[in-house]
Design a protein around this motif. Structure first.
Motif, short mmCIF file in Angstrom:
data_model
loop_
_atom_site.label_atom_id
_atom_site.label_comp_id
_atom_site.label_asym_id
_atom_site.label_seq_id
_atom_site.Cartn_x
_atom_site.Cartn_y
_atom_site.Cartn_z
N LEU A 1 0.82 -1.21 0.00
CA LEU A 1 0.00 0.00 0.00
C LEU A 1 0.85 1.27 0.00
N ARG A 2 0.52 2.18 -0.90
CA ARG A 2 1.19 3.48 -0.98
C ARG A 2 0.12 4.55 -1.21
N THR A 3 0.34 5.71 -0.61
CA THR A 3 -0.54 6.85 -0.82
C THR A 3 0.30 8.08 -1.11
N GLU A 4 -0.33 9.07 -1.75
CA GLU A 4 0.30 10.37 -1.99
C GLU A 4 -0.75 11.44 -1.75
N GLY B 1 -3.91 17.93 0.22
CA GLY B 1 -3.36 17.26 1.40
C GLY B 1 -4.01 15.91 1.69
N THR B 2 -5.19 15.66 1.16
CA THR B 2 -5.85 14.37 1.34
C THR B 2 -5.00 13.30 0.67
N ASN C 1 -7.66 8.17 1.95
CA ASN C 1 -7.37 7.68 3.29
C ASN C 1 -8.13 8.55 4.29
N THR C 2 -9.12 7.97 4.94
CA THR C 2 -9.95 8.73 5.88
C THR C 2 -9.44 8.64 7.31
N GLY C 3 -8.32 7.94 7.51
CA GLY C 3 -7.72 7.80 8.83
C GLY C 3 -7.23 6.40 9.05
#
Length: 148
Positions: A64-67, A127-128, A97-99
């Motif tokens: 899993l990766r987020t930006e 920023g989300t 990603n909500t947390g």
């Protein structure tokens, strides 16, 4: 040492080995139970989309990766890798990603696509964090557990 003493010593060793093995098995079973925990789906609220909650191990296994959603003049931008399209209507969306390890589908409006960057005219705020690696698995979890 007589035969009786040897028998008692052997019995004590055998009892210790069995106890040790059964404790070890319980630890292995606990690890396996955690290892195979499915993601959790929280039903949608107010006509929205369900929330997919991954386990820590699940997130690691899918890489899993987020930006974060970035600012650009006149709007926002996200990596192209974060976009999926609804099969029914063709509506583009992302998983935000909500947390913690919670993710929810969010519709976006694409303005332009330039190489690996998508410029948005509507979507999540700056920023989300949006998922860039692991999208198929999160989407599959959402569908697998009867979200739709």
């Amino acid at each position: 040492m007589n035969i009786r003493s040897h028998q008692k010593a052997a019995a004590a060793i055998l009892t210790a080995l069995v106890a040790s093995a059964s404790t070890g098995c319980a630890q292995v079973e606990a690890v396996e139970i955690e290892h195979y925990q499915p993601s959790k789906i929280t039903p949608a609220k107010d006509g929205g989309h369900p929330v997919v909650t991954l386990t820590k191990l699940g997130a690691q296994r899918i890489g899993l990766r987020t930006e974060p959603v970035a600012t650009r003049s006149g709007g926002t931008s996200i990596p192209y890798a974060s976009i999926l399209y609804d099969a029914d209507q063709g509506q583009p969306y992302v998983y935000v990603n909500t947390g913690g390890l919670d993710f929810e589908r969010a519709d976006v409006t694409i303005e332009t696509i330039k190489a690996d960057t998508v410029n948005l005219s509507a979507g999540p705020p700056v920023g989300t964090r949006v998922v860039t690696v692991g999208l198929p698995q999160i989407h599959g979890a959402e569908l697998e557990y009867g979200a739709y």
